[in-house]
Design a protein around this motif. Structure first.
Motif, short mmCIF file in Angstrom:
data_model
loop_
_atom_site.label_atom_id
_atom_site.label_comp_id
_atom_site.label_asym_id
_atom_site.label_seq_id
_atom_site.Cartn_x
_atom_site.Cartn_y
_atom_site.Cartn_z
N VAL B 35 0.84 -1.20 0.00
CA VAL B 35 0.00 0.00 0.00
C VAL B 35 0.88 1.25 0.00
O VAL B 35 0.65 2.20 -0.76
CB VAL B 35 -0.95 0.00 1.22
N ALA B 36 1.90 1.23 0.86
CA ALA B 36 2.79 2.40 0.96
C ALA B 36 3.46 2.67 -0.39
O ALA B 36 3.53 3.82 -0.85
CB ALA B 36 3.83 2.17 2.05
N ALA B 37 3.94 1.59 -1.03
CA ALA B 37 4.62 1.76 -2.32
C ALA B 37 3.66 2.33 -3.35
O ALA B 37 3.99 3.24 -4.11
CB ALA B 37 5.18 0.42 -2.79
N ARG B 38 2.44 1.82 -3.33
CA ARG B 38 1.47 2.26 -4.33
C ARG B 38 1.09 3.72 -4.16
O ARG B 38 0.86 4.44 -5.13
CB ARG B 38 0.23 1.39 -4.20
N LEU B 39 1.00 4.16 -2.90
CA LEU B 39 0.52 5.52 -2.65
C LEU B 39 1.65 6.54 -2.51
O LEU B 39 1.39 7.73 -2.44
CB LEU B 39 -0.35 5.55 -1.39
N GLY B 40 2.88 6.07 -2.42
CA GLY B 40 3.97 7.01 -2.21
C GLY B 40 3.95 7.61 -0.82
O GLY B 40 4.38 8.74 -0.61
N LEU B 41 3.45 6.85 0.15
CA LEU B 41 3.45 7.30 1.54
C LEU B 41 4.48 6.47 2.30
O LEU B 41 4.89 5.39 1.85
CB LEU B 41 2.06 7.09 2.17
N THR B 42 4.88 6.95 3.48
CA THR B 42 5.82 6.18 4.29
C THR B 42 5.09 5.00 4.94
O THR B 42 3.87 5.02 5.13
CB THR B 42 6.43 7.03 5.40
N ARG B 43 5.88 3.96 5.31
CA ARG B 43 5.32 2.82 6.02
C ARG B 43 4.63 3.28 7.31
O ARG B 43 3.55 2.78 7.67
CB ARG B 43 6.44 1.83 6.37
N THR B 44 5.27 4.21 8.02
CA THR B 44 4.72 4.69 9.29
C THR B 44 3.36 5.34 9.07
O THR B 44 2.40 5.09 9.80
CB THR B 44 5.68 5.72 9.92
#
Ligand SMILES: [Zn+2]
Ligand SMILES: [Zn+2]
Lengths: 409, 409
Positions: B35-44
């Motif tokens: 999900v993080a990779a797809r959205l360009g958000l951090t894991r945290t």
């Protein structure tokens, strides 16, 4: 709590700077408090944004400044500058070339226009001539304290979406011509100002439509179909203030909507397209005038004879109005716009096109609740050029941070 | 530095929660890292959002969970729940009523459909019957652990934009009927679950179009014109994944685009509209069948005879395909969509409509670079109902915070 979203703060700042500029553009000189109220931002936030825009030269302060009042006093009015960035607009017409420069206030500060027969023309000489005109207007704009920030070009043809390539301009005879190398490429002229300048190329109907939207917004709503004509007939669809471009950039080909499906062959391959009934040469022919020689003279003759009430001319325009009404009735059924705006050469002939056009629209888009307003452009043939120049200057208003960065870099 | 912008943080959180849900919906069960990779958000950031959605019951965790692994372990896969909120979709057809419930994963968990002659019907008994069907499906959805979160209704007519009012449904004979009081108003039934439920009412072609977009997105692009037919012919225009509604909500009236401007009178007040050539009763009449009795039987007979190759039937469908092609050629010229999707009853007859339709499109939208893809819906007549139910459940995915608040409040 959503963690670090790269770019978001910068994005919000960019958007807010832009919103401040448009707030001032929209209401004319006004106080920081008025901007804050309009945007729903705090006074403090607006002051910070305003300081940044003042430093960048994208806002100025005007009186009344009481004695001793320094910059930033609450009493001073904010205004867009009449110096600083300007937009260059250019138009490649079938029988003319035109260029103008518009300042951030939206005023034309330099312009030029020449007769130029573009029919079936080789692109290079036309573009070379246009380069000279652009350079000439750019120099005159500089003398006024303006710096070209972008160039937008209106063309009578289809432009591939997001590119500077004219895919097809039937009346110029151009196919697949990228305007960027000739207009803003390296080495097009020693020390020229166009090299590397942001370049946009768009269909003339599209730029005419945004000119209506931006320059006549008290009258023109944010959802409308703009119909214009040079030799062909084009349209632009504006939805909620934005151009509908289509997946390839080819939306708005109203001239090739079938009106009488078994009618005469059209250059597009179809039959009975609107252009066969309401296009310039069809109307001139029906009116007993020739379109082969001087276009401008022929159109003036058409208007004069129509004004005098010549039966054959009136009837030719009435038939064109009927055909326009049939094609636009379908368009209105599909898109449910708030208004149809007759622009370009059609504006000039509106008095004689309008009765038949309105009759068809009324009969074929029956329900009273679906009534569409028919407006006549007040910009007429000037629309595309003005739209181009405004589009070029609005790039700065849309993204002030990039403008600031480009001046530093 | 932009100061305090009220609501912005909450707005970003809301949007990110929604993006997480759609990321999981789009790729199926997946890890937080995916999900993080797809959205360009951090894991945290994603972990925080996911925890909130898990607590709200809008996400679940699936194996493989190693022994001792608690919730939130990186190895667990996230999935949308098969319990929790569901969307109720309803369809008021000319000869049927239908209701279904769709869970957050998009699966139909309960449905019902009855024959109901709606032609020139009084609204109240039809709506009373529909209420019963909705209540029935809602009860069955509850038994599956689902809670209705919204109701969307597809109608064969025009709906005023942003309202629940059917402005005109010619084949039902309804004019200006607000569905809200009858369907979700207070006191429509003791202890009913519909009272106060978010209600959306939309044209069946619009809901059929979003069903194509959402349920067949590997095949259907994000810019297309969806053509459907029940008794009339309607269309929906989808641009960049969004419905074009028109200023009054009436966009997509393809059935009233003029095809032969001097053709037969149409109920809309116009002449030679597409419906006069490709509408159900025109086609049945041309095929030598009657449309007066059982519609479903007549359409089945039409399909069977066409399959057998009966000349008169084939010719009737070919003529309808030609008329569709003429109207769609104009539509494609105006809108430059990537595809045209034949839906509703048209999907069933596509084999016989298609050759003539494609020929007209090819001839009248000449340039190869403007070629438009012609697709046949795989949802057919189920599209509008599925679109309605999905629209209702997507309200929760679009705005998870409001859903959480509604459960607390
Ligand atoms: Zn044509
Ligand atoms: Zn009609």
């Amino acid at each position: 709590m959503t963690g670090h979203v790269p770019g978001t703060q910068r994005e919000i700042r960019r958007r807010n700077l832009s919103r401040v500029l448009y707030a001032v553009a929209g209401q004319g000189p006004c106080s920081r408090a008025a901007v804050a109220a309009r945007l729903g931002l705090t006074r403090t936030a607006v002051s910070t944004l305003v300081e940044e825009l003042l430093r960048a030269g994208l806002l100025t302060e005007q009186g009344p400044t009481p004695p001793g009042g320094g910059p930033g006093r609450p009493g001073t009015a904010l205004a867009l500058p009449d110096r600083g960035p300007c937009g260059l607009g250019a138009e490649i017409g079938v029988d003319h070339l035109a260029v103008c420069a518009v300042d951030p206030r939206g005023r034309v500060r330099a312009s030029t226009r020449i007769v130029s027969d573009g029919r079936d023309s080789a692109p290079e000489p036309v573009l070379a001539r246009l380069r000279e005109l652009v350079d000439d207007v750019a120099v005159r704009a500089r003398e006024e304290g303006l710096v070209p920030a972008g160039l937008a070009v209106a063309v009578p043809g289809l432009v591939a979406r997001g590119t500077t390539t004219v895919v097809r301009a039937p009346n110029l005879g151009w196919h697949g011509i990228d305007l960027a190398p000739a207009l803003t490429g390296a080495g097009t002229a020693p020390g020229n100002e166009r090299e590397g300048l942001p370049l946009a190329v768009d269909n003339e109907a599209n730029l005419g439509a945004v000119a209506e939207l931006w320059l006549d917004h008290t009258r023109v709503p944010r959802d409308f179909v703009h119909v214009s004509a040079e030799i062909g007939i084009g349209a632009a669809v504006v939805l909620d203030g934005e151009l509908l471009r289509g997946t390839r950039g080819f939306a708005g080909e109203l001239g090739h909507v079938p009106v009488h499906p078994q009618g005469p062959r059209c250059a597009c391959g179809g039959r009975g397209c609107l252009e066969q009934y309401a296009g310039e040469s069809a109307v001139l022919r029906a009116a007993g005038l020739t379109a082969d020689g001087d276009r401008a003279a022929a159109l003036t003759a058409l208007a004069e004879r129509a004004a005098r009430g010549e039966v054959r001319v009136r009837s030719a325009l009435e038939d064109a109005g009927t055909a326009l009404g049939i094609a636009l009735a379908g368009t209105v059924s599909l898109l449910d716009p708030r208004a149809v705006v007759l622009g370009g050469a059609l504006a000039r002939f509106a008095p004689w096109l309008r009765p038949a056009l309105e009759r068809e629209l009324a009969e074929r888009t029956a329900a009273p609740e679906a009534a569409v307003e028919l407006l006549v452009s007040q910009l007429g043939g000037e629309g595309p050029l003005l739209g181009a120049a405004h589009a070029a200057v609005r790039v700065v208003l849309d993204d002030p941070l990039s403008y600031v960065a480009s001046r530093v870099g």
